[in-house]
Design a protein around this motif. Structure first.
Motif, PDB file in Angstrom:
ATOM      1  N   ALA A 108       0.839  -1.202   0.000  1.00  0.00           N
ATOM      2  CA  ALA A 108       0.000   0.000   0.000  1.00  0.00           C
ATOM      3  C   ALA A 108       0.875   1.254   0.000  1.00  0.00           C
ATOM      4  O   ALA A 108       0.634   2.191  -0.780  1.00  0.00           O
ATOM      5  CB  ALA A 108      -0.949   0.005   1.193  1.00  0.00           C
ATOM      6  N   VAL A 109       1.899   1.283   0.848  1.00  0.00           N
ATOM      7  CA  VAL A 109       2.819   2.431   0.897  1.00  0.00           C
ATOM      8  C   VAL A 109       3.484   2.619  -0.458  1.00  0.00           C
ATOM      9  O   VAL A 109       3.574   3.737  -0.976  1.00  0.00           O
ATOM     10  CB  VAL A 109       3.862   2.265   2.022  1.00  0.00           C
ATOM     11  CG1 VAL A 109       5.019   3.251   1.857  1.00  0.00           C
ATOM     12  CG2 VAL A 109       3.207   2.437   3.385  1.00  0.00           C
ATOM     13  N   SER A 110       3.941   1.529  -1.048  1.00  0.00           N
ATOM     14  CA  SER A 110       4.593   1.605  -2.352  1.00  0.00           C
ATOM     15  C   SER A 110       3.664   2.199  -3.421  1.00  0.00           C
ATOM     16  O   SER A 110       4.066   3.065  -4.199  1.00  0.00           O
ATOM     17  CB  SER A 110       5.070   0.213  -2.774  1.00  0.00           C
ATOM     18  OG  SER A 110       5.633   0.250  -4.057  1.00  0.00           O
ATOM     19  N   LEU A 111       2.427   1.733  -3.438  1.00  0.00           N
ATOM     20  CA  LEU A 111       1.466   2.258  -4.412  1.00  0.00           C
ATOM     21  C   LEU A 111       1.145   3.719  -4.138  1.00  0.00           C
ATOM     22  O   LEU A 111       1.065   4.529  -5.079  1.00  0.00           O
ATOM     23  CB  LEU A 111       0.193   1.418  -4.420  1.00  0.00           C
ATOM     24  CG  LEU A 111       0.314   0.031  -5.030  1.00  0.00           C
ATOM     25  CD1 LEU A 111      -0.991  -0.745  -4.864  1.00  0.00           C
ATOM     26  CD2 LEU A 111       0.707   0.110  -6.499  1.00  0.00           C
ATOM     27  N   TYR A 112       0.965   4.083  -2.878  1.00  0.00           N
ATOM     28  CA  TYR A 112       0.679   5.485  -2.570  1.00  0.00           C
ATOM     29  C   TYR A 112       1.861   6.386  -2.898  1.00  0.00           C
ATOM     30  O   TYR A 112       1.671   7.532  -3.326  1.00  0.00           O
ATOM     31  CB  TYR A 112       0.249   5.661  -1.112  1.00  0.00           C
ATOM     32  CG  TYR A 112      -1.193   5.305  -0.875  1.00  0.00           C
ATOM     33  CD1 TYR A 112      -2.209   5.853  -1.656  1.00  0.00           C
ATOM     34  CD2 TYR A 112      -1.547   4.419   0.132  1.00  0.00           C
ATOM     35  CE1 TYR A 112      -3.537   5.519  -1.441  1.00  0.00           C
ATOM     36  CE2 TYR A 112      -2.871   4.092   0.365  1.00  0.00           C
ATOM     37  CZ  TYR A 112      -3.861   4.639  -0.435  1.00  0.00           C
ATOM     38  OH  TYR A 112      -5.184   4.318  -0.210  1.00  0.00           O
ATOM     39  N   ARG A 113       3.088   5.900  -2.736  1.00  0.00           N
ATOM     40  CA  ARG A 113       4.261   6.695  -3.156  1.00  0.00           C
ATOM     41  C   ARG A 113       4.179   6.970  -4.662  1.00  0.00           C
ATOM     42  O   ARG A 113       4.418   8.089  -5.117  1.00  0.00           O
ATOM     43  CB  ARG A 113       5.553   5.930  -2.877  1.00  0.00           C
ATOM     44  CG  ARG A 113       6.027   5.946  -1.476  1.00  0.00           C
ATOM     45  CD  ARG A 113       7.411   5.259  -1.424  1.00  0.00           C
ATOM     46  NE  ARG A 113       7.690   4.682  -0.145  1.00  0.00           N
ATOM     47  CZ  ARG A 113       8.016   5.348   0.945  1.00  0.00           C
ATOM     48  NH1 ARG A 113       8.092   6.650   0.892  1.00  0.00           N
ATOM     49  NH2 ARG A 113       8.254   4.727   2.077  1.00  0.00           N
ATOM     50  N   ARG A 114       3.893   5.924  -5.397  1.00  0.00           N
ATOM     51  CA  ARG A 114       3.773   6.040  -6.861  1.00  0.00           C
ATOM     52  C   ARG A 114       2.662   7.019  -7.247  1.00  0.00           C
ATOM     53  O   ARG A 114       2.846   7.871  -8.115  1.00  0.00           O
ATOM     54  CB  ARG A 114       3.507   4.650  -7.429  1.00  0.00           C
ATOM     55  CG  ARG A 114       3.402   4.574  -8.903  1.00  0.00           C
ATOM     56  CD  ARG A 114       3.296   3.111  -9.304  1.00  0.00           C
ATOM     57  NE  ARG A 114       2.703   2.970 -10.603  1.00  0.00           N
ATOM     58  CZ  ARG A 114       2.317   1.842 -11.131  1.00  0.00           C
ATOM     59  NH1 ARG A 114       2.474   0.721 -10.451  1.00  0.00           N
ATOM     60  NH2 ARG A 114       1.786   1.789 -12.317  1.00  0.00           N
ATOM     61  N   LEU A 115       1.523   6.895  -6.593  1.00  0.00           N
ATOM     62  CA  LEU A 115       0.397   7.782  -6.894  1.00  0.00           C
ATOM     63  C   LEU A 115       0.694   9.218  -6.486  1.00  0.00           C
ATOM     64  O   LEU A 115       0.375  10.161  -7.223  1.00  0.00           O
ATOM     65  CB  LEU A 115      -0.863   7.275  -6.189  1.00  0.00           C
ATOM     66  CG  LEU A 115      -1.416   5.951  -6.713  1.00  0.00           C
ATOM     67  CD1 LEU A 115      -2.404   5.349  -5.715  1.00  0.00           C
ATOM     68  CD2 LEU A 115      -2.054   6.135  -8.082  1.00  0.00           C
ATOM     69  N   ALA A 116       1.329   9.404  -5.319  1.00  0.00           N
ATOM     70  CA  ALA A 116       1.656  10.748  -4.842  1.00  0.00           C
ATOM     71  C   ALA A 116       2.705  11.427  -5.721  1.00  0.00           C
ATOM     72  O   ALA A 116       2.712  12.656  -5.841  1.00  0.00           O
ATOM     73  CB  ALA A 116       2.129  10.701  -3.394  1.00  0.00           C
ATOM     74  N   ALA A 117       3.548  10.632  -6.359  1.00  0.00           N
ATOM     75  CA  ALA A 117       4.558  11.197  -7.247  1.00  0.00           C
ATOM     76  C   ALA A 117       3.920  11.905  -8.444  1.00  0.00           C
ATOM     77  O   ALA A 117       4.476  12.875  -8.965  1.00  0.00           O
ATOM     78  CB  ALA A 117       5.514  10.107  -7.730  1.00  0.00           C
ATOM     79  N   THR A 118       2.760  11.447  -8.857  1.00  0.00           N
ATOM     80  CA  THR A 118       2.095  12.063 -10.006  1.00  0.00           C
ATOM     81  C   THR A 118       0.928  12.966  -9.609  1.00  0.00           C
ATOM     82  O   THR A 118       0.503  13.797 -10.401  1.00  0.00           O
ATOM     83  CB  THR A 118       1.570  10.988 -10.989  1.00  0.00           C
ATOM     84  OG1 THR A 118       0.660  10.140 -10.300  1.00  0.00           O
ATOM     85  CG2 THR A 118       2.721  10.179 -11.560  1.00  0.00           C
TER      86      THR A 118
END
Length: 160
Positions: A85-95
């Motif tokens: 979940a953290v990994s996906l949210y990092r990816r989403l927050a990057a964009t």
């Protein structure tokens, strides 16, 4: 946009499963876990074709699964879900930082809690400090909305 056959039906089914989890409609924890996992499987299939639409749903379901597993003292399994979940949210927050940074901070807090339960205090502290940094950023941009969250996280961090 490429359309997955029955995309709307699959998305609706996953959403209904998660609504039932959040409303506590399952009589047994095993049923709630099964529903969360079914929703994740559906959203993963949809995200393979339309990641911009469904990766946030995968992340949300994983975060929910992590909380459920932690509540059942299944912290090792919770750790895997929360890390993803953290990994996906990092990816989403990057964009799209405005939309996903708060979710990232919340996922980091959950991860820190689970790491603490697994007797990994240094890793827990690292996750919690990162959550504080994210909330500081959010509170600087929108104090009325995030200052209380920042204070809560700081108070919790100070109590550990």
């Amino acid at each position: 946009m490429v359309r997955v056959p029955d995309e709307d039906d699959a998305s609706r089914r996953a959403r209904l499963l998660m609504e039932r989890v959040h409303l506590g409609e399952w009589e047994r924890a095993a049923d709630a876990l099964s529903a969360e996992r079914a929703a994740i499987a559906i959203y993963r299939r949809l995200a393979a074709v339309s990641p911009e639409l469904y990766l946030p749903e995968v992340a949300t379901c994983l975060a929910s699964l992590g909380v459920t597993l932690s509540e059942l003292d299944r912290h090792g399994e919770a750790l895997n879900a929360e890390r993803e979940a953290v990994s996906l949210y990092r990816r989403l927050a990057a964009t799209s930082a405005d939309r996903y940074l708060a979710d990232l901070a919340d996922a980091l807090i959950n991860l820190g809690t689970t790491l603490a339960e697994l007797d990994r205090p240094a890793d827990a502290l690292s996750a919690e400090r990162e959550a504080v940094a994210v909330y500081r950023r959010l509170a600087a941009a929108s104090p009325g909305r995030y200052l209380t969250d920042l204070a809560d996280v700081l108070a919790e961090l100070g109590g550990t």
